[in-house]
Write a protein that holds these residues in place. Structure first.
Motif: not given
Length: 150
Positions: A2-16
């Protein structure tokens, strides 16, 4: 497997949160800009009126009938500055101001409150009249002695 893809970024709360901070700073900046522009307009009007007052005062002291013909247009921005009729012997002369915004008038009153002698401003919401002493306090130094130019 099983391939796990780690995604990083900003959450919607942080952007707001970032957008809210930018919004608050923008509102403060616009309010500061508006206040600075009103103060600039008030200074422009008072400077133009002071120059005209010096000319009128000189005309009165020379015994001629005061006029503002030297200035051509009597407008400063969108504000009209008109000399009110002057009667020989009056201690003061005045200008009528037309179309002064209430916020600019408020700034003019703040500026004038620091100067106790000239001009006096009408106490209405649109600063309709500026009144000057005909001698503008000229001709004397701080001690009341006549000034001489060399």
């Amino acid at each position: 497997m099983q391939n796990k893809i780690n995604q990083s970024g900003r959450s919607m709360v942080e952007m707001l949160g970032v957008l809210a901070i930018i919004g608050v700073l923008s509102v403060g900046g616009i309010a500061g800009y508006t206040m600075a522009m009103n103060k600039h307009r008030a200074n422009e009007i008072l400077n133009a009126a002071s120059i005209r007052a010096m000319v009128v005062s000189t005309q009165i002291q020379n015994g001629t009938s005061p006029t503002l013909v030297e200035f051509g247009s009597e407008k400063v921005g969108n504000v009209s500055i008109t000399l009110n009729p002057y009667t020989t012997g009056d201690a003061t002369f005045s200008f009528s101001l037309a179309t002064v915004d209430e916020s600019v008038c408020s700034q003019m009153k703040n500026i004038i409150s620091t100067d106790s002698q000239n001009p006096k401003i009408s106490d209405d919401a649109n600063c309709a009249t500026l009144t000057y002493n005909k001698d503008l306090g000229e001709g004397t130094s701080g001690g009341g002695e006549p000034c001489t130019l060399t």
